[in-house]
Structures are given as structure tokens and as C-alpha cells.
Design a protein around this motif. Sequence first.
Motif, PDB file in Angstrom:
ATOM      1  N   SER A  70      73.358  12.811 -24.019  1.00 31.56           N
ATOM      2  CA  SER A  70      73.051  12.223 -25.371  1.00 31.56           C
ATOM      3  C   SER A  70      73.536  10.656 -25.636  1.00 31.56           C
ATOM      4  O   SER A  70      74.749  10.319 -25.245  1.00 31.56           O
ATOM      5  CB  SER A  70      73.942  13.008 -26.535  1.00 31.56           C
ATOM      6  OG  SER A  70      73.605  12.472 -27.737  1.00 31.56           O
ATOM      7  N   ASP A  71      72.610   9.853 -26.274  1.00 30.09           N
ATOM      8  CA  ASP A  71      73.004   8.592 -26.629  1.00 30.09           C
ATOM      9  C   ASP A  71      74.140   8.785 -27.813  1.00 30.09           C
ATOM     10  O   ASP A  71      74.256   9.751 -28.352  1.00 30.09           O
ATOM     11  CB  ASP A  71      71.676   8.026 -27.314  1.00 30.09           C
ATOM     12  CG  ASP A  71      71.973   6.330 -28.029  1.00 30.09           C
ATOM     13  OD1 ASP A  71      72.651   5.717 -27.449  1.00 30.09           O
ATOM     14  OD2 ASP A  71      71.581   6.403 -29.317  1.00 30.09           O
ATOM     15  N   LEU A  72      74.716   7.587 -27.984  1.00 27.89           N
ATOM     16  CA  LEU A  72      75.962   7.500 -28.840  1.00 27.89           C
ATOM     17  C   LEU A  72      75.603   6.993 -30.273  1.00 27.89           C
ATOM     18  O   LEU A  72      75.311   7.641 -31.241  1.00 27.89           O
ATOM     19  CB  LEU A  72      77.206   7.008 -28.349  1.00 27.89           C
ATOM     20  CG  LEU A  72      77.735   7.778 -27.097  1.00 27.89           C
ATOM     21  CD1 LEU A  72      78.827   6.769 -26.385  1.00 27.89           C
ATOM     22  CD2 LEU A  72      78.266   9.114 -27.463  1.00 27.89           C
ATOM     23  N   ASP A  73      75.313   5.706 -30.254  1.00 25.13           N
ATOM     24  CA  ASP A  73      75.219   5.013 -31.483  1.00 25.13           C
ATOM     25  C   ASP A  73      73.978   5.339 -32.135  1.00 25.13           C
ATOM     26  O   ASP A  73      72.817   5.207 -31.615  1.00 25.13           O
ATOM     27  CB  ASP A  73      75.297   3.256 -31.357  1.00 25.13           C
ATOM     28  CG  ASP A  73      76.737   2.968 -30.859  1.00 25.13           C
ATOM     29  OD1 ASP A  73      77.458   2.710 -31.534  1.00 25.13           O
ATOM     30  OD2 ASP A  73      77.066   3.051 -29.551  1.00 25.13           O
ATOM     31  N   ARG A  74      74.159   5.769 -33.258  1.00 27.91           N
ATOM     32  CA  ARG A  74      73.138   6.040 -34.232  1.00 27.91           C
ATOM     33  C   ARG A  74      72.400   7.191 -33.795  1.00 27.91           C
ATOM     34  O   ARG A  74      71.495   7.717 -34.298  1.00 27.91           O
ATOM     35  CB  ARG A  74      72.048   5.001 -34.451  1.00 27.91           C
ATOM     36  CG  ARG A  74      72.704   3.817 -35.163  1.00 27.91           C
ATOM     37  CD  ARG A  74      71.864   2.684 -35.372  1.00 27.91           C
ATOM     38  NE  ARG A  74      72.521   1.307 -35.636  1.00 27.91           N
ATOM     39  CZ  ARG A  74      72.115   0.448 -36.771  1.00 27.91           C
ATOM     40  NH1 ARG A  74      71.147   0.932 -37.480  1.00 27.91           N
ATOM     41  NH2 ARG A  74      72.895  -0.435 -37.033  1.00 27.91           N
ATOM     42  N   THR A  75      73.059   8.093 -32.939  1.00 26.34           N
ATOM     43  CA  THR A  75      72.405   9.242 -32.568  1.00 26.34           C
ATOM     44  C   THR A  75      73.706  10.393 -32.698  1.00 26.34           C
ATOM     45  O   THR A  75      73.605  11.164 -33.560  1.00 26.34           O
ATOM     46  CB  THR A  75      72.051   9.467 -31.058  1.00 26.34           C
ATOM     47  OG1 THR A  75      70.765   8.576 -31.095  1.00 26.34           O
ATOM     48  CG2 THR A  75      71.432  10.955 -30.584  1.00 26.34           C
ATOM     49  N   LEU A  76      74.841  10.217 -32.113  1.00 24.51           N
ATOM     50  CA  LEU A  76      76.155  11.162 -32.494  1.00 24.51           C
ATOM     51  C   LEU A  76      76.953  10.324 -33.422  1.00 24.51           C
ATOM     52  O   LEU A  76      77.593  11.105 -34.006  1.00 24.51           O
ATOM     53  CB  LEU A  76      76.657  11.536 -31.001  1.00 24.51           C
ATOM     54  CG  LEU A  76      75.869  12.369 -30.106  1.00 24.51           C
ATOM     55  CD1 LEU A  76      76.871  12.756 -29.060  1.00 24.51           C
ATOM     56  CD2 LEU A  76      75.312  13.571 -31.050  1.00 24.51           C
ATOM     57  N   VAL A 105      65.405  -3.890 -30.237  1.00 25.96           N
ATOM     58  CA  VAL A 105      66.200  -4.113 -31.308  1.00 25.96           C
ATOM     59  C   VAL A 105      66.769  -2.963 -32.110  1.00 25.96           C
ATOM     60  O   VAL A 105      66.182  -2.027 -32.431  1.00 25.96           O
ATOM     61  CB  VAL A 105      65.131  -4.732 -32.697  1.00 25.96           C
ATOM     62  CG1 VAL A 105      66.163  -5.309 -33.757  1.00 25.96           C
ATOM     63  CG2 VAL A 105      64.304  -5.974 -31.864  1.00 25.96           C
ATOM     64  N   GLN A 106      68.148  -3.148 -32.202  1.00 27.26           N
ATOM     65  CA  GLN A 106      68.946  -2.038 -32.643  1.00 27.26           C
ATOM     66  C   GLN A 106      70.044  -2.564 -33.753  1.00 27.26           C
ATOM     67  O   GLN A 106      71.005  -3.430 -33.261  1.00 27.26           O
ATOM     68  CB  GLN A 106      69.766  -1.359 -31.557  1.00 27.26           C
ATOM     69  CG  GLN A 106      68.422  -0.680 -30.749  1.00 27.26           C
ATOM     70  CD  GLN A 106      69.471   0.043 -29.638  1.00 27.26           C
ATOM     71  OE1 GLN A 106      70.422   0.667 -29.674  1.00 27.26           O
ATOM     72  NE2 GLN A 106      68.695  -0.084 -28.425  1.00 27.26           N
ATOM     73  N   GLY A 107      69.743  -2.431 -35.429  1.00 35.06           N
ATOM     74  CA  GLY A 107      70.633  -2.847 -36.050  1.00 35.06           C
ATOM     75  C   GLY A 107      70.632  -4.533 -36.018  1.00 35.06           C
ATOM     76  O   GLY A 107      69.420  -5.160 -35.781  1.00 35.06           O
ATOM     77  N   GLY A 124      68.268  10.751 -28.689  1.00 33.14           N
ATOM     78  CA  GLY A 124      68.464   9.394 -28.768  1.00 33.14           C
ATOM     79  C   GLY A 124      67.551   8.981 -30.045  1.00 33.14           C
ATOM     80  O   GLY A 124      66.531   9.444 -30.353  1.00 33.14           O
ATOM     81  N   ASP A 125      67.638   7.585 -30.414  1.00 30.51           N
ATOM     82  CA  ASP A 125      67.133   6.946 -31.550  1.00 30.51           C
ATOM     83  C   ASP A 125      66.311   5.741 -31.006  1.00 30.51           C
ATOM     84  O   ASP A 125      65.542   5.327 -32.115  1.00 30.51           O
ATOM     85  CB  ASP A 125      68.006   6.700 -32.547  1.00 30.51           C
ATOM     86  CG  ASP A 125      68.882   5.472 -32.312  1.00 30.51           C
ATOM     87  OD1 ASP A 125      69.743   5.536 -31.243  1.00 30.51           O
ATOM     88  OD2 ASP A 125      68.975   4.555 -32.880  1.00 30.51           O
ATOM     89  N   SER A 126      66.627   5.021 -29.832  1.00 34.86           N
ATOM     90  CA  SER A 126      65.938   3.856 -29.657  1.00 34.86           C
ATOM     91  C   SER A 126      65.006   3.791 -28.498  1.00 34.86           C
ATOM     92  O   SER A 126      64.948   4.941 -27.989  1.00 34.86           O
ATOM     93  CB  SER A 126      66.926   2.925 -29.694  1.00 34.86           C
ATOM     94  OG  SER A 126      67.505   2.670 -28.287  1.00 34.86           O
TER      95      SER A 126
END
Length: 275
Positions: A10-16, A180-182, A214-216
Motif C-alpha cells: 500500500s501507498d502511504l500518503d493520502r491512501t493510508l 502532482v500531489q498536494g 494508491g491514490d496517485s
Amino acid sequence: MTAPAPLVASDLDRTLIYSAAALHLTGPDAAAPRLLCVEVYEGRPLSYMTETAAALLAELARRTTFVPVTTRTREQYRRVHLPGPPPEFAVCANGGRLLVRGESDPDWQRTVAARLAAQCAPLDEIRAHLDRTADPAWLRSARTAEDLFAYLVVERSLLPEPWVKDLAAWAEPRGWTVSVQGRKIYAVPRPLTKSAAVAEVARRTGAPGILAAGDSLLDTDLLLAADRGWRPGHGELADTGWRAPHVTALAERGVAAGEVITRAFLDGATAPGRA
Ligand SMILES: [Mg+2]
């Protein structure tokens, strides 16, 4: 006897895990979930998950091979203290560093370096272009991560709309991807992928399958390589309407999505008829 559990990557930032700005707590304050802080930066709390998600993740990490997979550098990753036992494997620097019991694996580092040298333009060329074209009016800082890729911290409201598109068009023929993330704009070599590092973990552990979230844009290859995947209702993938048949597009946004994903991982990894 139970079959070996699949790998959960799993992705971490904005996923978990979620910064305060990304929590998306839109309900009444009195009904908001209790949060656990899992990262402190410069003496201040930075990233959170719900307490429920934290309990689920601890159980997941006990029952499966749970692999955090992040674009963060090792230094940035080491600030994150996830619930549960310390992961045997973790992927940092978007696949550029494979941590085995906390230490960077030198064989993997060599494999990645050889791939990048052969398949894409060097980091220096990308940095020089960023230095030339980024405008101090909106640029807050320009950074290099693990000598592998570059990212800019920007003031999004001042960033001219076409700039990122122009950068992506310039980077594409050079074998680089832009995400682009945040407040961050990443320029990452296309051969530097989360999925390649996770495939290496799967090879070493002999896991029968991979669950991923994941989100990105930088999670696309990881999701595509998985047997089942989940993506939150926010982020680059949701914004662009990205879908794949085996990837569940959740409606939940923010830290609530993190909780749903953790529960889905646990159900998917431990259900008797799992994929
Ligand atoms: Mg993310």
C-alpha cells in the motif's frame, strides 16, 4: 493448514495516512472519528489515521506480509510509525529503495541504478530544466530525493495551469513522468516504479498474490500489477477518472477512505475464497 496470505502493498500518503489538510472531515465535529497521529515533523503532528484503521492495520500486519510502498525518501519514511509489528519489507523512493528489516538492500539499489542509466535521461538534465523553467513567484523549494528523482514544493494557487502539462510533455520523450500531489510536483524516471520493487518482494516471499492501494499517478503501475486493488475517492486517480476492472474505485474521501481500504485489505487477505 491455511495457504500463505497474499502480499499487501500500500501507498502511504493520502491512501493510508493523512495530513490535517487531507483528512476531509466534513461531518459534524461531534461525530468525527478519533485520530491517531503516526508522524511527527519538526516537533509537530503531521500525519494521521483513524483509530479504527490503526487497529485494522495492526491486525493486517500480523496476519500478512504488509509492505508500505511510498515515494517518500527513507528519511521521510522513517518518521512514520505505523501500528503493528515493523514491516519486514518497505519500498521507498518510488521503488528506488527496498528496505529489508529497515536496511536498504544493496542488490536492489544496483539493479535500479543500472535500469535508470540504460532507460532514461539523467537526473541532472531534469534538474537543470526545472531550475530554468520554475518561477520563484510560485516555487517554494526544489529538492532531490535519494539522487533518484526531483520534486518541487509549490504554491498551487499561483502555479500557472499549463506549466505542469508543458513539463510533462518535455519529460515524456526523456523517459520521465510528472505527478502532482498536494503542494508537490514530482518528476520521476519512468523505469523507477513501485510495482518493480513490489514484484521483487513477491519473488522473495513467494506470495501467491498481491493486494494494492494508491491514490496517485505514481500508484498506477502498482495497482495494475496487483490481483486486486483499491483507490480512494480523492487524489490524482479519482480526479482523472482512472479505472481498472480489478481496482475498486471507492466513494470515500480523506481519512475515511484509509479506513475502508485497510478493512478491504484485511477481508481480501484473510477471506477463505480470496483472489
Ligand atoms: Mg499517495
